[in-house]
Scaffold this motif. Structure first.
Motif, short mmCIF file in Angstrom:
data_model
loop_
_atom_site.label_atom_id
_atom_site.label_comp_id
_atom_site.label_asym_id
_atom_site.label_seq_id
_atom_site.Cartn_x
_atom_site.Cartn_y
_atom_site.Cartn_z
N ASN A 96 12.01 -7.99 -11.80
CA ASN A 96 12.19 -6.56 -11.47
C ASN A 96 10.92 -5.64 -11.70
N LEU A 97 10.16 -5.93 -12.48
CA LEU A 97 8.72 -5.30 -12.61
C LEU A 97 7.77 -5.74 -11.52
N THR A 98 8.05 -6.81 -11.05
CA THR A 98 7.21 -7.30 -9.77
C THR A 98 7.51 -6.40 -8.87
N LEU A 99 9.09 -6.22 -8.60
CA LEU A 99 9.46 -5.34 -7.48
C LEU A 99 9.17 -3.90 -7.55
N LEU A 100 9.06 -3.39 -8.99
CA LEU A 100 8.39 -1.94 -8.95
C LEU A 100 7.04 -2.08 -8.55
N THR A 101 6.26 -2.94 -8.93
CA THR A 101 4.86 -3.07 -9.00
C THR A 101 4.43 -3.03 -7.24
N PHE A 102 5.47 -3.63 -6.56
CA PHE A 102 4.89 -3.61 -5.18
C PHE A 102 5.39 -2.31 -4.33
N ALA A 103 6.57 -1.74 -4.79
CA ALA A 103 7.04 -0.49 -4.30
C ALA A 103 6.02 0.71 -4.57
N LEU A 104 5.48 0.68 -5.80
CA LEU A 104 4.43 1.53 -6.15
C LEU A 104 3.10 1.47 -5.35
N LEU A 105 2.83 -0.01 -5.23
CA LEU A 105 1.42 -0.32 -4.54
C LEU A 105 1.79 0.12 -2.93
N GLY A 106 2.98 0.14 -2.45
CA GLY A 106 3.29 0.55 -1.18
C GLY A 106 3.33 2.24 -1.14
N ILE A 107 3.63 2.83 -1.97
CA ILE A 107 3.30 4.33 -2.20
C ILE A 107 1.95 4.70 -2.14
N GLY A 108 1.17 3.97 -3.07
CA GLY A 108 0.11 4.30 -3.23
C GLY A 108 -0.77 4.03 -2.10
N ASN A 109 -0.43 2.97 -1.17
CA ASN A 109 -1.49 2.73 -0.02
C ASN A 109 -1.04 3.69 0.97
N THR A 110 0.28 3.88 1.08
CA THR A 110 0.74 5.18 2.02
C THR A 110 -0.22 6.51 1.87
N ILE A 111 -0.38 6.78 0.65
CA ILE A 111 -0.74 7.79 0.37
C ILE A 111 -2.32 7.66 0.70
N LEU A 112 -2.84 6.68 0.37
CA LEU A 112 -4.34 6.43 0.82
C LEU A 112 -4.50 6.31 2.36
N GLN A 113 -3.47 5.97 3.02
CA GLN A 113 -4.05 5.63 4.61
C GLN A 113 -3.80 6.90 4.95
N VAL A 114 -2.79 7.83 4.88
CA VAL A 114 -2.67 9.18 5.21
C VAL A 114 -4.10 10.09 4.85
N SER A 115 -4.38 10.03 3.89
CA SER A 115 -5.47 10.75 3.26
C SER A 115 -6.80 10.53 3.75
N LEU A 116 -7.10 9.06 3.73
CA LEU A 116 -8.43 8.55 3.89
C LEU A 116 -8.98 8.82 5.30
N ASN A 117 -8.15 8.49 6.12
CA ASN A 117 -8.54 8.56 7.52
C ASN A 117 -8.95 9.90 7.86
N PRO A 118 -8.31 10.97 7.78
CA PRO A 118 -8.78 12.29 8.14
C PRO A 118 -10.07 12.88 7.41
N MET A 119 -10.57 12.19 6.19
CA MET A 119 -11.66 12.36 5.52
C MET A 119 -13.01 11.85 6.39
N ILE A 120 -12.78 11.08 7.11
CA ILE A 120 -13.86 10.72 8.20
C ILE A 120 -14.22 11.97 9.06
N ALA A 121 -13.37 12.83 9.24
CA ALA A 121 -13.83 14.21 10.17
C ALA A 121 -14.46 14.97 9.33
N GLN A 122 -14.56 14.85 8.11
CA GLN A 122 -15.49 15.65 7.09
C GLN A 122 -16.94 15.43 7.39
N VAL A 123 -17.40 14.15 7.66
CA VAL A 123 -18.48 13.74 7.60
C VAL A 123 -19.19 13.07 9.04
N VAL A 124 -18.49 12.98 9.84
CA VAL A 124 -18.97 12.53 11.15
C VAL A 124 -18.68 13.40 12.38
N SER A 125 -19.21 13.56 13.35
CA SER A 125 -18.95 14.34 14.42
C SER A 125 -17.87 13.56 15.35
#
Length: 384
Positions: A96-125
């Protein structure tokens, strides 16, 4: 001096792409969890499903969060969630804790992918955005490569495969600290705020955004479809065993990784529309040859060419979307990442065709995806 400053800010962002690749540990981890808890395939498959699900559910909410917190703070939030989650299996290792771990990992990775990609626009043309996004995908691919290796080392030399999570937690913490100290906090007021799902989804009324979103669905569908069906095709066409046919998937993954590296270099010199158009023409030709070949060396050659040709499409589409409406970068990033989950929609169609008409027929939807992507390049040309 300006170039030096840009790279000093870009390196911690690229290291964030390395953390982004940690989500791919779900592949090897599923096998270990299945063995540890004596699971059936059906039950074990809940683990990757739990990771994959959150790209659909959390992408748009993350875009809204970015409008309030800013991109940097949202990335730091995702890394904080990821670092903490990595330690859960070491506290109490149960299913059960393993399922919770990977569910939270998915949430964290979704947040990271959505927010990290547009950060590129802040530092490059804008001109370099496609190249740098491709470089980020290359860094992510290296991380994905290393996951099974680290898990194997942890199991063989440390006696516990779960110690990979300690490595990941420490690396994520270092990445967060580096980003915190290196990148200026962006102002949420720099973008138009979105307060509802309706206003975010309203961006689909823009035909370019809609075409690009469907393009993300198509390229992810190609990636997922080939990774799944290449071994089946090799077995059907050459009589290889499953273990031997798995080489095809590894070869495809290696070619994609190499393609992102060379793409990052070439996209600084070649227009991204021409680059993608040429790549899709090559991919369609190689894919057609794949469908009619029955010799192993030819099949492997076409697989490599397809992997190289398709490796940069995701980054090019993403960069076009961000450049098309930069004032809505947060929401657009959310919509594009939401397309990552939708790419799996193609799999049921492939399964029905494979069961009814064979492995060659099952691959035909991927050919349609490639044709769509080639068509899309003509539409993108009108935006350049």
């Amino acid at each position: 001096m300006k170039s030096t400053i840009t790279w000093m800010k870009l390196f911690p962002i690229l290291f964030g792409f390395f953390v982004m690749g940690f989500v791919d540990v779900v592949g090897i981890a599923t096998n270990y969890v299945k063995k540890d808890f004596f699971l059936s395939d059906t039950l074990a498959n809940l683990i990757p499903m739990l990771v994959f699900l959150w790209f659909a559910l959390c992408s748009i909410p993350t875009g809204m969060i970015m409008n309030k917190l800013g991109r940097k703070n949202t990335v730091l939030l995702s890394m904080g969630v990821t670092a903490v989650v990595m330690l859960l299996p070491l506290i109490d290792y149960n299913f059960n804790l393993t399922l919770l771990t990977f569910a939270l990992l998915g949430i964290g990775n979704t947040i990271l992918q959505v927010s990290l990609n547009p950060m590129i626009a802040q530092v490059v043309s804008e001109k370099k955005m496609a190249s740098i996004l491709t470089l980020g995908q290359f860094v992510k691919a290296i991380s994905s490569f290393l996951g099974p290796v680290i898990a194997g080392i942890a199991a063989s030399y440390w006696g516990n495969w779960k110690l990979i999570f300690v490595v990941y937690a420490g690396t994520t913490l270092l990445a967060g600290i580096w980003l915190l100290l290196s990148i200026d906090t962006d102002s949420p007021q720099n973008v138009k705020t979105t307060t509802s799902f309706r206003s975010a989804l309203a961006l689909f009324s823009d035909k370019i955004i809609l075409w690009l979103f469907i393009g993300i669905l198509a390229v992810v569908g190609i990636d997922v479809g080939l990774n799944t069906h290449i071994p089946k095709l090799l077995m059907a066409q050459t009589g290889l065993s499953l273990n031997e046919a798995g080489l095809g998937t590894s070869l495809y993954f290696i070619s994609r990784t190499a393609g992102t590296f060379f793409g990052a270099l070439l996209l600084t010199r070649i227009d991204s529309k021409i680059f993608m158009q040429s790549g899709m023409i090559i991919a369609i030709a190689a894919f057609a040859a794949l469908l009619v070949s029955d010799q192993l060396w030819l099949l492997l050659l076409w697989i490599v060419i397809i992997g190289l040709a398709c490796s940069n499409v995701f980054s090019i589409l993403f960069s076009y979307a961000l450049k098309h409406k930069p004032e809505h970068a947060n929401e657009i990033s959310a919509l594009m990442i939401m397309g990552v989950s939708g790419g799996a929609l193609i799999m049921p169609f492939m399964g029905v065709l494979s069961d009814g008409y064979g492995q060659i027929a099952g691959l035909l939807p991927l050919l349609l995806c490639m044709v769509y992507l080639l068509w899309t390049t003509g539409k993108l040309g009108k935006q350049s």
